[in-house]
Design a protein around this motif. Structure first.
Motif, PDB file in Angstrom:
ATOM      1  N   SER A 191      69.616-117.602 -21.700  1.00 40.62           N
ATOM      2  CA  SER A 191      68.980-116.359 -21.255  1.00 40.62           C
ATOM      3  C   SER A 191      67.598-116.186 -21.876  1.00 40.62           C
ATOM      4  O   SER A 191      66.680-115.686 -21.223  1.00 40.62           O
ATOM      5  N   ARG A 192      67.433-116.627 -23.135  1.00 40.90           N
ATOM      6  CA  ARG A 192      66.159-116.423 -23.835  1.00 40.90           C
ATOM      7  C   ARG A 192      65.141-117.528 -23.550  1.00 40.90           C
ATOM      8  O   ARG A 192      63.925-117.291 -23.632  1.00 40.90           O
ATOM      9  N   PHE A 193      65.603-118.730 -23.205  1.00 40.85           N
ATOM     10  CA  PHE A 193      64.678-119.860 -23.055  1.00 40.85           C
ATOM     11  C   PHE A 193      64.751-120.509 -21.675  1.00 40.85           C
ATOM     12  O   PHE A 193      63.777-120.469 -20.917  1.00 40.85           O
ATOM     13  N   THR A 194      65.905-121.086 -21.315  1.00 47.82           N
ATOM     14  CA  THR A 194      65.995-121.835 -20.056  1.00 47.82           C
ATOM     15  C   THR A 194      65.621-120.975 -18.856  1.00 47.82           C
ATOM     16  O   THR A 194      64.857-121.385 -17.982  1.00 47.82           O
ATOM     17  N   PHE A 195      66.182-119.765 -18.799  1.00 51.45           N
ATOM     18  CA  PHE A 195      65.963-118.894 -17.638  1.00 51.45           C
ATOM     19  C   PHE A 195      65.144-117.654 -18.023  1.00 51.45           C
ATOM     20  O   PHE A 195      65.312-116.588 -17.434  1.00 51.45           O
ATOM     21  N   GLN A 196      64.235-117.822 -18.979  1.00 53.39           N
ATOM     22  CA  GLN A 196      63.416-116.702 -19.436  1.00 53.39           C
ATOM     23  C   GLN A 196      62.607-116.032 -18.320  1.00 53.39           C
ATOM     24  O   GLN A 196      62.468-114.814 -18.287  1.00 53.39           O
ATOM     25  N   PRO A 197      62.067-116.811 -17.348  1.00 54.09           N
ATOM     26  CA  PRO A 197      61.322-116.143 -16.269  1.00 54.09           C
ATOM     27  C   PRO A 197      62.183-115.173 -15.459  1.00 54.09           C
ATOM     28  O   PRO A 197      61.699-114.151 -14.991  1.00 54.09           O
ATOM     29  N   GLU A 198      63.465-115.501 -15.282  1.00 51.64           N
ATOM     30  CA  GLU A 198      64.353-114.621 -14.515  1.00 51.64           C
ATOM     31  C   GLU A 198      64.832-113.433 -15.336  1.00 51.64           C
ATOM     32  O   GLU A 198      64.975-112.322 -14.822  1.00 51.64           O
ATOM     33  N   THR A 199      65.098-113.651 -16.616  1.00 44.13           N
ATOM     34  CA  THR A 199      65.677-112.596 -17.451  1.00 44.13           C
ATOM     35  C   THR A 199      64.636-111.756 -18.172  1.00 44.13           C
ATOM     36  O   THR A 199      64.955-110.694 -18.694  1.00 44.13           O
ATOM     37  N   GLY A 200      63.393-112.247 -18.226  1.00 48.82           N
ATOM     38  CA  GLY A 200      62.384-111.555 -19.008  1.00 48.82           C
ATOM     39  C   GLY A 200      62.654-111.633 -20.498  1.00 48.82           C
ATOM     40  O   GLY A 200      62.150-110.815 -21.267  1.00 48.82           O
ATOM     41  N   ALA A 202      76.190-125.135 -15.534  1.00 48.08           N
ATOM     42  CA  ALA A 202      74.893-125.019 -14.862  1.00 48.08           C
ATOM     43  C   ALA A 202      74.970-124.035 -13.701  1.00 48.08           C
ATOM     44  O   ALA A 202      74.062-123.220 -13.488  1.00 48.08           O
ATOM     45  N   LEU A 203      76.080-124.080 -12.959  1.00 48.85           N
ATOM     46  CA  LEU A 203      76.263-123.163 -11.839  1.00 48.85           C
ATOM     47  C   LEU A 203      76.390-121.722 -12.333  1.00 48.85           C
ATOM     48  O   LEU A 203      75.758-120.803 -11.782  1.00 48.85           O
ATOM     49  N   ILE A 204      77.175-121.503 -13.380  1.00 48.29           N
ATOM     50  CA  ILE A 204      77.390-120.155 -13.905  1.00 48.29           C
ATOM     51  C   ILE A 204      76.096-119.557 -14.435  1.00 48.29           C
ATOM     52  O   ILE A 204      75.743-118.415 -14.121  1.00 48.29           O
ATOM     53  N   TRP A 205      75.358-120.339 -15.248  1.00 51.84           N
ATOM     54  CA  TRP A 205      74.128-119.789 -15.833  1.00 51.84           C
ATOM     55  C   TRP A 205      73.047-119.586 -14.768  1.00 51.84           C
ATOM     56  O   TRP A 205      72.239-118.663 -14.859  1.00 51.84           O
ATOM     57  N   SER A 206      73.038-120.417 -13.738  1.00 54.00           N
ATOM     58  CA  SER A 206      72.070-120.224 -12.649  1.00 54.00           C
ATOM     59  C   SER A 206      72.353-118.928 -11.897  1.00 54.00           C
ATOM     60  O   SER A 206      71.444-118.171 -11.551  1.00 54.00           O
ATOM     61  N   LYS A 207      73.641-118.671 -11.655  1.00 51.06           N
ATOM     62  CA  LYS A 207      74.017-117.428 -10.982  1.00 51.06           C
ATOM     63  C   LYS A 207      73.713-116.224 -11.868  1.00 51.06           C
ATOM     64  O   LYS A 207      73.286-115.169 -11.386  1.00 51.06           O
ATOM     65  N   ALA A 208      73.936-116.383 -13.173  1.00 52.87           N
ATOM     66  CA  ALA A 208      73.613-115.298 -14.102  1.00 52.87           C
ATOM     67  C   ALA A 208      72.115-114.992 -14.071  1.00 52.87           C
ATOM     68  O   ALA A 208      71.703-113.832 -14.134  1.00 52.87           O
ATOM     69  N   ALA A 209      71.306-116.048 -13.966  1.00 51.41           N
ATOM     70  CA  ALA A 209      69.860-115.853 -13.909  1.00 51.41           C
ATOM     71  C   ALA A 209      69.444-115.132 -12.635  1.00 51.41           C
ATOM     72  O   ALA A 209      68.597-114.229 -12.657  1.00 51.41           O
ATOM     73  N   ARG A 210      70.044-115.501 -11.507  1.00 54.72           N
ATOM     74  CA  ARG A 210      69.721-114.815 -10.249  1.00 54.72           C
ATOM     75  C   ARG A 210      70.161-113.357 -10.292  1.00 54.72           C
ATOM     76  O   ARG A 210      69.477-112.472  -9.768  1.00 54.72           O
ATOM     77  N   PHE A 211      71.311-113.109 -10.912  1.00 60.98           N
ATOM     78  CA  PHE A 211      71.796-111.737 -11.075  1.00 60.98           C
ATOM     79  C   PHE A 211      70.793-110.913 -11.883  1.00 60.98           C
ATOM     80  O   PHE A 211      70.458-109.782 -11.521  1.00 60.98           O
ATOM     81  N   SER A 212      70.287-111.492 -12.972  1.00 62.25           N
ATOM     82  CA  SER A 212      69.305-110.797 -13.811  1.00 62.25           C
ATOM     83  C   SER A 212      68.017-110.536 -13.043  1.00 62.25           C
ATOM     84  O   SER A 212      67.419-109.456 -13.156  1.00 62.25           O
ATOM     85  N   GLN A 259      65.553-111.164 -21.855  1.00 59.54           N
ATOM     86  CA  GLN A 259      66.709-110.348 -22.212  1.00 59.54           C
ATOM     87  C   GLN A 259      67.998-111.135 -21.998  1.00 59.54           C
ATOM     88  O   GLN A 259      68.014-112.136 -21.278  1.00 59.54           O
ATOM     89  N   ARG A 260      69.065-110.674 -22.603  1.00 57.61           N
ATOM     90  CA  ARG A 260      70.340-111.375 -22.469  1.00 57.61           C
ATOM     91  C   ARG A 260      70.910-111.205 -21.063  1.00 57.61           C
ATOM     92  O   ARG A 260      70.647-110.214 -20.386  1.00 57.61           O
ATOM     93  N   PHE A 261      71.742-112.197 -20.669  1.00 59.19           N
ATOM     94  CA  PHE A 261      72.518-112.030 -19.450  1.00 59.19           C
ATOM     95  C   PHE A 261      73.511-110.880 -19.667  1.00 59.19           C
ATOM     96  O   PHE A 261      73.839-110.521 -20.796  1.00 59.19           O
ATOM     97  N   ALA A 262      74.027-110.340 -18.577  1.00 58.39           N
ATOM     98  CA  ALA A 262      75.135-109.387 -18.687  1.00 58.39           C
ATOM     99  C   ALA A 262      76.323-110.101 -19.341  1.00 58.39           C
ATOM    100  O   ALA A 262      76.556-111.291 -19.114  1.00 58.39           O
TER     101      ALA A 262
END
Length: 434
Positions: free
Chosen positions: A57-66, A115-125, A68-71
């Motif tokens: 949440s903090r690094f790999t998908f930072q552009p999606e989460t800003g 990878a699938l779970i964290w990608s979906k979490a990023a899209r959710f964020s 912030q942590r995933f839910a």
């Protein structure tokens, strides 16, 4: 720009994965000396999952989460899925696979799932951060149940803190509540008055002798939500179902006429006391007369799980059976959606008020408000609906009027807490991330 190059994302994903693996190994090494391996490994795996959750949440998908942590739901999902796969996959592998292939399956299957779970979490964020914001409608149920309910609901509406209410036509204070609401609509014509269909308590609107299976000796409606749900499971031509449904139709028609007599002119928006309108056998009866009665809107309880809630709130939802109610009504709303669409009726785009029924104040109320604000508008849907049950201190025994089920609920000090919470709720969507 949000998308990162594939090589950058894979590199970050790999680095976080290596870090999580190191956390797993270190935790296992420490815990292995303190407890049995069968207990140490799941705990070490939980530590690794937490490291992965924070890192991605903090690094790999930072552009999606800003940043912030995933839910938290995504951490729980990842942990449960990985434990299940790790336990089941070795037993499910065919015996003819070469050892190298078995190792590859055991290693890469959890990796692909993660990878699938964290990608979906990023899209959710991302959806929560960039989605179109709407202002939810604030709604109060049980106008007419008592003078206490009327007092709170009318005060909130006068202050501009409510957008609508639902009238319990068989309530002891229905006539007074409806009259006062009509006076308010002269100054605020956008205020909505819904028919709060009641089939579980209170005096019947139809002549009791015509609906003997629906009332007790006092002429009060007495079939519970569970009873109506079980009736829906009977075959359509079952004698009991045929008999009760005929009586149900009489009671619904009588409540519609009573609603119209109390001032519910024009098209009718309908919901249900204890959400009874979503029970299949009841919904079918409502839809059968939707065109002739002018019913154009029916409430759904499609409630998204809110983010950013303290764990104590989730414990409360489990303890008070709110999570169980939520699950049942989610299934009923999902079933009702297609029927409403087929009949050309509109409904709300989202809902909040089941998960924490009766406790819509503080963190649950604010989290629900943020969640509904982030849903965005939907074609042929009204705005998301935030439901509460405000009330002043109760000074009567509702059981005397046949409302035994509602007595404890209406007498709870939570009615005043919900009143105060709605009175201070901002009409503007909260832009903070949950």
């Amino acid at each position: 720009m949000i998308p990162r190059s594939l090589s950058t994302r894979l590199s970050l994903y790999g680095l976080v994965g290596v870090g999580a693996a190191a956390v797993h190994a270190l935790a296992l090494l420490v815990l292995g000396g303190l407890m049995p391996l069968w207990l140490a490994n799941p705990l070490a795996f939980l530590a690794a999952s937490l490291a992965s959750y924070l890192g991605h949440s903090r690094f790999t998908f930072q552009p999606e989460t800003g940043g912030q942590r995933f839910a938290r739901r995504w951490l729980i999902l990842q942990y449960v899925v990985n434990l299940t796969v790790s336990g089941v996959l070795p037993l499910a592998l065919p015996g003819w696979l070469p050892s190298g292939a078995e190792v590859a399956v055991l290693v890469f299957t959890p990796t692909a799932l993660n990878a699938l779970i964290w990608s979906k979490a990023a899209r959710f964020s991302l959806q929560r951060r960039q989605g179109e914001r709407v202002i939810p409608l604030r709604h109060a149920d049980d106008l007419g149940l008592s003078q206490a309910a009327n007092t709170a609901i009318l005060a909130l509406a006068k202050a501009g803190q409510l957008d609508g209410t639902s009238l319990l036509v068989n309530g002891p204070a229905a006539a007074e509540g409806a009259e006062a609401w009509r006076s308010l609509t002269e100054h605020r014509p956008t205020l909505q008055l819904c028919l709060h269909l009641c089939l579980t308590e209170g005096p019947s609107s139809a002549v009791p002798e015509l609906i003997p299976d629906l009332v007790n000796r006092q002429g009060h409606l007495h079939r519970s939500f569970g009873s109506w749900l079980l009736l829906s499971l009977l075959p359509r031509r079952h004698p009991e179902r045929v008999r009760v449904v005929a009586q149900l139709r009489r009671e619904i028609d009588a409540q519609i006429k009573q609603f119209q007599a109390l001032g519910g002119h024009g098209s009718i928006a309908l919901d249900g006391h204890q959400h009874i309108h979503l029970v299949p056998v009841v919904l079918e009866a409502v839809l059968d007369r939707a065109h002739s009665a002018g019913i154009t809107w029916v409430r759904s309880t499609d409630e998204p799980l809110p983010t950013g809630l303290p764990l104590r709130c989730w414990w409360q939802a489990c303890r008070d059976a709110g999570l169980l109610k939520w699950l049942i009504l989610q299934l009923l709303s999902w079933r009702a959606r297609a029927h409403l669409q087929r009949c050309g009726l509109s409904t709300n785009a989202g809902f909040a008020g089941v998960l924490f029924t009766g406790h819509m104040a503080g963190a649950p109320l604010l989290a629900a408000w943020r969640e509904l604000s982030s849903l965005g508008a939907k074609a042929q849907h009204t705005a998301p609906l935030l439901l509460a049950h405000p009330g002043a201190p109760l000074d009567q025994n509702l059981a005397d009027a046949g409302f035994t089920v509602s007595q404890a609920f209406a007498a709870s000090p939570w009615r005043q807490r919900e009143w105060r919470a709605l009175a201070t709720l901002t009409p503007l969507p909260d832009q903070s991330s949950g």
